[in-house]
Design a protein around this motif. Structure first.
Motif, PDB file in Angstrom:
ATOM      1  N   THR A   1       0.826  -1.213   0.000  1.00 27.53           N
ATOM      2  CA  THR A   1       0.000   0.000   0.000  1.00 27.53           C
ATOM      3  C   THR A   1       0.860   1.262   0.000  1.00 27.53           C
ATOM      4  OG1 THR A   1      -1.391  -1.259   1.484  1.00 27.53           O
ATOM      5  CG2 THR A   1      -1.974   1.042   1.185  1.00 27.53           C
TER       6      THR A   1
ATOM      7  N   HIS B   1       6.404  -1.918  -5.118  1.00 24.12           N
ATOM      8  CA  HIS B   1       4.973  -2.164  -5.053  1.00 24.12           C
ATOM      9  C   HIS B   1       4.608  -3.439  -5.821  1.00 24.12           C
ATOM     10  CE1 HIS B   1       0.850  -1.700  -6.743  1.00 24.12           C
ATOM     11  NE2 HIS B   1       0.616  -1.664  -5.455  1.00 24.12           N
TER      12      HIS B   1
ATOM     13  N   ARG C   1       2.863  -6.845  -4.519  1.00 27.34           N
ATOM     14  CA  ARG C   1       1.473  -7.062  -4.945  1.00 27.34           C
ATOM     15  C   ARG C   1       1.328  -8.376  -5.710  1.00 27.34           C
ATOM     16  NH1 ARG C   1      -3.533  -3.426  -6.056  1.00 27.34           N
ATOM     17  NH2 ARG C   1      -4.634  -4.728  -7.545  1.00 27.34           N
TER      18      ARG C   1
ATOM     19  N   GLY D   1      -7.954  -4.970   6.257  1.00 25.02           N
ATOM     20  CA  GLY D   1      -8.738  -4.468   5.115  1.00 25.02           C
ATOM     21  C   GLY D   1      -9.998  -5.281   4.914  1.00 25.02           C
ATOM     22  N   GLY D   2      -9.905  -6.571   5.224  1.00 23.38           N
ATOM     23  CA  GLY D   2     -11.050  -7.459   5.026  1.00 23.38           C
ATOM     24  C   GLY D   2     -12.288  -6.983   5.758  1.00 23.38           C
TER      25      GLY D   2
ATOM     26  N   ILE E   1      -8.703   8.695  -0.711  1.00 21.29           N
ATOM     27  CA  ILE E   1      -7.705   7.865  -1.406  1.00 21.29           C
ATOM     28  C   ILE E   1      -6.459   8.735  -1.585  1.00 21.29           C
ATOM     29  CG2 ILE E   1      -7.183   6.395  -3.376  1.00 21.29           C
ATOM     30  CD1 ILE E   1     -10.159   5.968  -3.803  1.00 21.29           C
TER      31      ILE E   1
ATOM     32  N   ARG F   1      -2.495   9.945  -2.533  1.00 22.14           N
ATOM     33  CA  ARG F   1      -1.351   9.877  -3.440  1.00 22.14           C
ATOM     34  C   ARG F   1      -0.312  10.876  -2.944  1.00 22.14           C
ATOM     35  NH1 ARG F   1      -3.539   5.981  -4.769  1.00 22.14           N
ATOM     36  NH2 ARG F   1      -4.034   5.163  -6.841  1.00 22.14           N
TER      37      ARG F   1
ATOM     38  N   VAL G   1     -14.718   3.859  -5.923  1.00 24.46           N
ATOM     39  CA  VAL G   1     -14.570   3.582  -4.488  1.00 24.46           C
ATOM     40  C   VAL G   1     -13.383   2.651  -4.204  1.00 24.46           C
ATOM     41  CG1 VAL G   1     -16.157   1.624  -4.330  1.00 24.46           C
ATOM     42  CG2 VAL G   1     -15.844   3.092  -2.367  1.00 24.46           C
ATOM     43  N   PHE G   2     -12.993   1.851  -5.181  1.00 29.01           N
ATOM     44  CA  PHE G   2     -11.834   0.968  -4.989  1.00 29.01           C
ATOM     45  C   PHE G   2     -10.543   1.592  -5.505  1.00 29.01           C
ATOM     46  CE2 PHE G   2     -15.282  -2.366  -5.236  1.00 29.01           C
ATOM     47  CZ  PHE G   2     -15.207  -2.721  -3.887  1.00 29.01           C
ATOM     48  N   GLY G   3     -10.571   2.882  -5.854  1.00 31.06           N
ATOM     49  CA  GLY G   3      -9.394   3.547  -6.377  1.00 31.06           C
ATOM     50  C   GLY G   3      -9.215   3.229  -7.853  1.00 31.06           C
ATOM     51  N   ALA G   4      -7.998   3.466  -8.334  1.00 24.86           N
ATOM     52  CA  ALA G   4      -7.697   3.237  -9.755  1.00 24.86           C
ATOM     53  C   ALA G   4      -6.187   3.123  -9.889  1.00 24.86           C
ATOM     54  CB  ALA G   4      -8.217   4.405 -10.594  1.00 24.86           C
TER      55      ALA G   4
ATOM     56  N   HIS H   1      -2.595   0.712  -7.636  1.00 26.87           N
ATOM     57  CA  HIS H   1      -2.962   0.381  -6.246  1.00 26.87           C
ATOM     58  C   HIS H   1      -4.425  -0.003  -6.100  1.00 26.87           C
ATOM     59  CE1 HIS H   1       0.797   1.489  -4.213  1.00 26.87           C
ATOM     60  NE2 HIS H   1       0.911   2.393  -5.178  1.00 26.87           N
TER      61      HIS H   1
ATOM     62  N   CYS I   1      -7.861  -1.486  -5.334  1.00 26.59           N
ATOM     63  CA  CYS I   1      -8.090  -2.425  -4.221  1.00 26.59           C
ATOM     64  C   CYS I   1      -7.912  -3.887  -4.644  1.00 26.59           C
ATOM     65  CB  CYS I   1      -9.506  -2.221  -3.661  1.00 26.59           C
ATOM     66  SG  CYS I   1      -9.893  -3.360  -2.329  1.00 26.59           S
TER      67      CYS I   1
ATOM     68  N   GLY J   1      -8.750  -6.371  -2.839  1.00 24.43           N
ATOM     69  CA  GLY J   1      -9.827  -7.208  -2.309  1.00 24.43           C
ATOM     70  C   GLY J   1     -11.175  -6.976  -2.976  1.00 24.43           C
TER      71      GLY J   1
ATOM     72  N   VAL K   1     -14.865  -8.475  -1.946  1.00 24.02           N
ATOM     73  CA  VAL K   1     -15.899  -7.593  -1.391  1.00 24.02           C
ATOM     74  C   VAL K   1     -17.212  -7.833  -2.146  1.00 24.02           C
ATOM     75  CG1 VAL K   1     -16.624  -5.185  -1.174  1.00 24.02           C
ATOM     76  CG2 VAL K   1     -14.248  -5.810  -0.703  1.00 24.02           C
TER      77      VAL K   1
HETATM   78  C1  HEM Z   1     -15.905  -2.120   0.762  1.00 24.12           C
HETATM   79  C2  HEM Z   1     -14.697  -2.556   1.071  1.00 24.12           C
HETATM   80  C3  HEM Z   1     -13.409  -1.973   0.553  1.00 24.12           C
HETATM   81  C4  HEM Z   1     -13.159  -0.745   0.024  1.00 24.12           C
HETATM   82  C5  HEM Z   1     -14.135   0.416  -0.193  1.00 24.12           C
HETATM   83  C6  HEM Z   1     -11.753  -0.718  -0.320  1.00 24.12           C
HETATM   84  C7  HEM Z   1     -11.116   0.369  -0.903  1.00 24.12           C
HETATM   85  C8  HEM Z   1      -9.767   0.429  -1.225  1.00 24.12           C
HETATM   86  C9  HEM Z   1      -9.094   1.574  -1.779  1.00 24.12           C
HETATM   87  C10 HEM Z   1      -9.737   2.914  -2.101  1.00 24.12           C
HETATM   88  C11 HEM Z   1      -7.787   1.246  -1.943  1.00 24.12           C
HETATM   89  C12 HEM Z   1      -6.679   2.176  -2.487  1.00 24.12           C
HETATM   90  C13 HEM Z   1      -6.751   2.188  -4.004  1.00 24.12           C
HETATM   91  C14 HEM Z   1      -5.866   3.241  -4.640  1.00 24.12           C
HETATM   92  O1  HEM Z   1      -4.965   3.761  -3.970  1.00 24.12           O
HETATM   93  O2  HEM Z   1      -6.072   3.551  -5.844  1.00 24.12           O
HETATM   94  C15 HEM Z   1      -7.630  -0.109  -1.491  1.00 24.12           C
HETATM   95  C16 HEM Z   1      -6.447  -0.779  -1.512  1.00 24.12           C
HETATM   96  C17 HEM Z   1      -6.294  -2.036  -1.004  1.00 24.12           C
HETATM   97  N1  HEM Z   1      -7.283  -2.873  -0.521  1.00 24.12           N
HETATM   98 FE1  HEM Z   1      -9.238  -2.419  -0.345  1.00 24.12          FE
HETATM   99  N2  HEM Z   1     -11.189  -1.899   0.003  1.00 24.12           N
HETATM  100  C18 HEM Z   1     -12.157  -2.713   0.545  1.00 24.12           C
HETATM  101  C19 HEM Z   1     -11.998  -4.002   0.986  1.00 24.12           C
HETATM  102  C20 HEM Z   1     -10.828  -4.705   0.927  1.00 24.12           C
HETATM  103  C21 HEM Z   1     -10.678  -6.093   1.298  1.00 24.12           C
HETATM  104  C22 HEM Z   1     -11.818  -7.011   1.720  1.00 24.12           C
HETATM  105  C23 HEM Z   1      -9.348  -6.390   1.165  1.00 24.12           C
HETATM  106  C24 HEM Z   1      -8.610  -7.681   1.416  1.00 24.12           C
HETATM  107  C25 HEM Z   1      -9.071  -8.799   1.843  1.00 24.12           C
HETATM  108  C26 HEM Z   1      -8.682  -5.204   0.692  1.00 24.12           C
HETATM  109  C27 HEM Z   1      -7.326  -5.131   0.422  1.00 24.12           C
HETATM  110  C28 HEM Z   1      -6.698  -4.030  -0.115  1.00 24.12           C
HETATM  111  C29 HEM Z   1      -5.265  -3.964  -0.348  1.00 24.12           C
HETATM  112  C30 HEM Z   1      -4.241  -5.028  -0.037  1.00 24.12           C
HETATM  113  C31 HEM Z   1      -5.015  -2.707  -0.907  1.00 24.12           C
HETATM  114  C32 HEM Z   1      -3.646  -2.131  -1.331  1.00 24.12           C
HETATM  115  C33 HEM Z   1      -3.402  -2.464  -2.792  1.00 24.12           C
HETATM  116  C34 HEM Z   1      -2.143  -1.828  -3.348  1.00 24.12           C
HETATM  117  O3  HEM Z   1      -1.637  -0.864  -2.775  1.00 24.12           O
HETATM  118  O4  HEM Z   1      -1.667  -2.335  -4.368  1.00 24.12           O
HETATM  119  N3  HEM Z   1      -9.603  -4.209   0.543  1.00 24.12           N
HETATM  120  N4  HEM Z   1      -8.847  -0.597  -1.055  1.00 24.12           N
END
Ligand code: HEM
Length: 425
Positions: A110, A117, A121, A263-264, A312, A314, A364-367, A370, A372, A374, A378
């Motif tokens: 992260t 990274h 990853r 994060g889970g 989110i 940067r 919501v999961f970024g872009a 990085h 997400c 997961g 989810v």
């Molecule tokens: C509704 C639930 C979730 C939301 C809204 C969410 C959202 C996000 C966001 C916004 C990021 C950053 C993306 C970016 O910087 O562009 C992220 C990264 C990440 N998320 Fe989630 N997440 C969720 C659930 C989860 C779950 C369930 C897991 C793992 C089991 C998880 C694992 C990760 C990891 C490992 C990263 C870092 C990825 C990287 O830096 O390459 N997330 N998430």
């Protein structure tokens, strides 16, 4: 929360500043945290990107601007590059506790830029492959049913503590082979660590987070040692194989596991926010009951309309031009998801909750690199949870006012959601 709790950077002379926005007062205001959309719309109408002269932070509210920034090679995620920020050398003297906390939290995907990274990853991408995730489906279904079996029908019950939070935690525990008796302790660690995403932390919160991080890592170190020479399959097995072959060192292995496990639990925000959105839009709820084929687009609309994650981050590796502004190298930029997901440039009638919305390019999961890791998990968990709820309960009603979190700016989730659940008759 005072400005002194926040690590400020020097104002950038190059940027235009919209007058009259007291950013950190707004971002910590309970009314804003409950429903930030009107305020975010007002500010986005003034401009897609803003600079806060007090904190030095750039705020990105436009959909196009955020997507471009999140994928731009000039913009990374390594907070050590944030001038005057958590890991900057000056912070070692100014805020030794914060410096040490973030130093211990740093070594994970992260917080890394290329090439580190990708190195990290790639280890976990295998674990999140569709085939591996499909293998978890029966476990998620069983956990969902087990929890609902214990929910009393017809009387008020808090959906968050009875179902959403325990389901997210149980799935996370199972994926990472953490025994049920660790559940309470794990919950406390995750709660203390969750404030790290908030950007602003009080000294007490930093102390608690540091104690939680150390205890969590110590637990994982022992659990790993107990596996001996047999790393096994799954998330932990992949991490251990990467440790054994030198892809990651021990601190990286442990810190990545801490974030993956923590994060889970974020899935719970989607279950709570999503169900509340359905309850507040009975027509949409009726549509979903009538056509279960809408469950996937409905979940996407829940993620867009009432996002659980608000920030989110940067950090500029090099100067970067964004929305008519220059974000100088070393600056922190924060994408405000509640604004990005309702940008009229991208979404027609953005304030309408429309479970048939297609396309639905919420962020919501970024872009970018990085995004997400997961997100498929989810979506799968939410699909199982909403299907179980709809199958069991013909009547789902609010039994009192929902209570939103007001203790953190980076997340938008429910503390409690009182419901009455009953079968159709
Ligand atoms: C509704 C639930 C979730 C939301 C809204 C969410 C959202 C996000 C966001 C916004 C990021 C950053 C993306 C970016 O910087 O562009 C992220 C990264 C990440 N998320 Fe989630 N997440 C969720 C659930 C989860 C779950 C369930 C897991 C793992 C089991 C998880 C694992 C990760 C990891 C490992 C990263 C870092 C990825 C990287 O830096 O390459 N997330 N998430």
């Amino acid at each position: 929360m005072s400005q002194s709790d926040f690590h400020t950077t020097a104002p950038a002379a190059t940027a235009l500043e919209a007058p009259g926005i007291d950013w950190w007062t707004m971002l910590t205001d309970p009314a804003y945290l409950e429903s930030p959309y009107a305020e975010l719309k007002r500010i986005r109408d003034l401009g897609a990107v803003h600079h806060d002269a007090v904190s030095g932070v750039y705020f990105v509210l436009g959909h196009n601007e955020f997507r471009q920034m999140a994928t731009a090679p000039e913009m990374g995620r390594d907070t050590r590059l944030w001038a005057n920020g958590w890991n900057a050398p000056e912070s070692r003297v100014r805020d030794p506790l914060g410096y040490e906390l973030f130093r211990e939290f740093q070594p994970q995907m992260t917080n890394m830029n290329p090439p580190d990274h990708r190195r990290m990853r790639e280890v976990y991408e295998k674990a999140f492959s569709p085939a591996r995730l499909a293998g978890f489906l029966p476990m998620i279904q069983a956990e969902s049913e087990r929890l609902l079996d214990a929910v009393p029908a017809g009387v008020p019950v808090d959906f968050m503590s009875a179902f959403a939070n325990p389901l997210a935690r149980a799935v996370s525990r199972k994926l990472f082979h953490i025994p049920p008796e660790m559940g309470d302790l794990l919950g406390q660690w995750v709660e203390a660590l969750s404030l790290l995403g908030n950007v602003i932390m009080t000294p007490d919160q930093k102390r608690e987070a540091q104690a939680a991080l150390r205890a969590f890592k110590a637990y994982l170190r022992d659990a790993i040692a107990a596996r001996g020479d047999a790393p096994g399959e799954g998330f932990v097995g992949l991490a251990l194989a990467a440790l054994a072959d030198g892809t990651m060192d021990e601190e990286e292995t442990l810190t990545n596991l801490v974030t993956l496990i923590s994060g889970g639990t974020a899935t719970a925000t989607l279950l709570g926010n999503g169900l509340l959105a359905l309850l507040r839009h009975p027509r949409a709820f009726g549509q979903l009951r009538a056509d279960r084929g809408l469950i996937r687009p409905a979940i996407e609309e829940m993620l867009r309309y009432e996002p659980g994650g608000s920030f989110i981050l940067r950090v500029a590796i090099r100067d970067y031009a964004c929305g008519g502004m220059l974000i100088p190298a070393g600056s922190l930029a924060i994408g405000l998801v509640g604004a990005i997901n309702r940008d009229p440039i991208r979404f027609e009638d953005p304030d309408v909750f429309d479970i048939t919305r297609q396309p639905n390019a919420h962020l919501v999961f970024g872009a970018g690199p990085h995004i997400c890791l997961g997100k498929a998990l989810v979506r799968m968990t939410a699909e199982v949870a909403f299907a179980s709820l709809l199958d069991r309960y013909g009547r789902i009603e609010l039994a009192g006012p929902p209570v939103w979190w007001t203790h953190r700016s980076d997340q938008h989730g429910l503390h409690s959601l009182p419901l009455r659940l009953a079968s159709a008759q």
